[in-house]
Design an enzyme around this catalytic site. Structure first.
Site, PDB file in Angstrom:
ATOM      1  N   SER A 132       0.939  -7.000   6.488  1.00 20.62           N
ATOM      2  CA  SER A 132       2.011  -6.120   6.409  1.00 20.62           C
ATOM      3  C   SER A 132       1.650  -4.923   5.718  1.00 20.62           C
ATOM      4  CB  SER A 132       3.271  -6.807   5.628  1.00 20.62           C
ATOM      5  OG  SER A 132       4.021  -7.642   6.547  1.00 20.62           O
ATOM      6  N   ASP A 171      12.015  -0.376   6.418  1.00 21.04           N
ATOM      7  CA  ASP A 171      10.887  -1.125   5.728  1.00 21.04           C
ATOM      8  C   ASP A 171       9.518  -0.333   5.334  1.00 21.04           C
ATOM      9  OD1 ASP A 171       9.818  -3.347   4.558  1.00 21.04           O
ATOM     10  OD2 ASP A 171       9.294  -4.207   6.317  1.00 21.04           O
ATOM     11  N   HIS A 179       9.108  -4.468   1.799  1.00 21.74           N
ATOM     12  CA  HIS A 179       8.960  -5.863   1.540  1.00 21.74           C
ATOM     13  C   HIS A 179       7.834  -6.022   0.887  1.00 21.74           C
ATOM     14  CE1 HIS A 179       6.888  -6.612   5.441  1.00 21.74           C
ATOM     15  NE2 HIS A 179       6.475  -7.505   4.780  1.00 21.74           N
TER      16      HIS A 179
END
Length: 468
Positions: free
Chosen positions: A229, A156, A126
């Site tokens: 992230s 992911d 993402h």
């Protein structure tokens, strides 16, 4: 007068001596001793509430040295900038003159971890999704353009690469299966575009299920915020045990818990991308009943310690190993299985063809059976919700086709069309080869799109369905 003063002075002296003797006797023989120490230090005193000896170095966090792990990690964690060019809204000039729409760049940021000295970097899918340009900034503030090597939206995880003019510091993957609940960990990343930020916490839980992800996560209370992230989760030895992925928050910022993809899963995904170009996913071939559901409560299996086998897929490893409904999976290899997330978390680090030793409880008898993982033979295709499976040799003979996928389930909205049991052979003008191909092609359907699919019935007749 002089005689009077002399007598008065003598009496006063006798009285003083008598009083002194009386007071001294009382103090010496009658009064209980009590002492008050007065100092000039007015700070509050520490009072121990236990006689348990304490460590000379202190307890808990004071006994843990984070500096070595931090020094090993910060230079291997990078800042990733995702630039996406969006088309601005049409204006009156475009209507008359056909001029292009205004291009408005949108910038997203995240983190990444260098995993090889020649510039391969693992991050979250993402973080780099829909990018028109990727830039990576190292801890020394040097910036490089990056290319996408491969991605896996299911886990992911994404792999990108930069071409640097020198060998880069990097982290090696650790063994996330060896991680213990309560173990100290560091989260290293770039929250709010702040470079090389290190936060500490403990492993709060392992094999934690999270939303629609078909895998499990390491849960930690190390502070993770937007921008973290794709960053590193390391233990106090500096071993990379996870890739920070998500937080639970109603505000978008850290409120107590964060989640990381275990390193064993991330490592397997990266190796698959580099070796095969895509992720090789093996499945056991069983489905279970969600704990806490009314059906689980009704069947009396709500408090089972293990994974209840509710269904076994045909042509799967579990099917070949003769697992059956009602079996309870207690262990896989040397890993205890207490819930479904334990099972999928371990299998996510394996490939088709890998053999596992599965401990099964059947009617109070515990036994072990080898199970070979296979590729998934069924799936739900996007948007339409059809359940499809790869064709068996028998299906190919029956329908007289070498390509296509068989529809084995349809949602209620399509019940009236009598689609179950038919074979999808094309999407528009493109052939459908297998379930992976079908997923890719049906993923192109948009909310307002319109396309057609071609099917075969058992008589070999072609039927066409318009989807809009």
């Amino acid at each position: 007068m002089d005689d009077f003063m002399k007598k008065f002075g003598s009496l006063l002296l006798v009285a003083v001596f008598a009083g002194a003797i009386t007071l001294g006797t009382y103090k010496l023989f009658l009064e209980k001793p009590g002492y008050t120490i007065v100092t000039q230090d007015h700070e509050a005193k520490l009072v121990t509430t236990s006689y348990t000896p304490t460590s000379a170095r202190g307890a808990g966090i004071n006994e843990v040295d984070f500096t070595t792990a931090a020094e090993m990690t910060v230079n291997a964690v990078v800042h990733v900038k995702n630039v996406t060019i969006n088309q601005g809204p049409a204006n009156i000039m475009e209507f008359f003159y056909g001029s292009g729409r205004t291009q408005r760049p949108q910038v997203g940021t995240g983190s990444g971890v260098i995993i090889s000295q020649d510039g391969y970097i693992v991050t979250n899918n993402h973080v780099i999704a829909n990018s028109d340009q990727l830039q990576v900034t190292l801890n020394n503030n040097k910036t490089y353009n990056a290319e996408i090597i491969g991605t896996d939206p299911n886990s992911d995880i994404a792999l990108i690469k930069i071409d640097a003019d020198r060998n880069l510091p990097y982290l090696a993957f650790g063994d996330s299966d060896e991680t213990k609940v309560g173990e100290w960990v560091l989260a290293v990343g770039n929250p709010f575009s702040l470079t090389s930020t290190v936060t500490a916490g403990i492993v709060s839980a392992k094999a934690r299920a999270l939303g629609s992800f078909d895998q499990s996560f390491i849960q930690t209370d190390a502070a993770v915020n937007p921008g973290n992230s794709g960053g590193a989760l390391v233990n106090t030895n500096g071993d990379l045990i996870g890739i920070n992925t998500a937080i639970t928050s109603q505000t978008g910022s850290y409120v107590g818990y964060s989640f990381a993809v275990p390193s064993n899963i991330a490592k397997k995904v990266i190796e698959d991308i580099m070796e095969y170009g895509n992720v090789q996913k093996g499945i056991l071939g069983i489905s279970t009943i969600p704990m806490g559901s009314p059906y689980a409560i009704e069947k009396g299996i709500n408090e089972i310690d293990g994974v209840y086998v509710a269904k076994v897929e045909e042509d799967s490893g579990a099917f070949d190993a003769e697992l059956t409904e009602g079996d309870i999976i207690k262990k896989v290899d040397n890993v205890d299985i207490r819930r479904y997330s334990d099972l999928i978390g371990y299998i996510a680090s394996k490939r088709p063809g890998d053999e596992l030793i599965v401990s099964v409880l059947r009617e109070k008898e515990l036994f072990e059976v080898p199970v070979t993982l296979k590729e998934r033979q069924t799936m739900i295709i996007p948007h339409l919700g059809f359940e499809i499976k790869n064709l068996t040799d028998k299906d190919k003979k029956t329908f007289k086709t070498k390509k296509g996928v068989k529809i084995i389930g349809v949602p209620e909205t399509f019940r009236a069309y009598d689609l179950e049991g038919k074979v999808l052979i094309s999407f528009g003008d493109e052939d459908i080869n297998d379930i992976k191909d079908a997923r890719t092609k049906f993923g192109r359907i948009t909310r307002y799109g319109r396309t057609s699919v071609t099917m075969l019935n058992e008589r070999g007749e072609k039927e066409r369905l318009i989807i809009q």
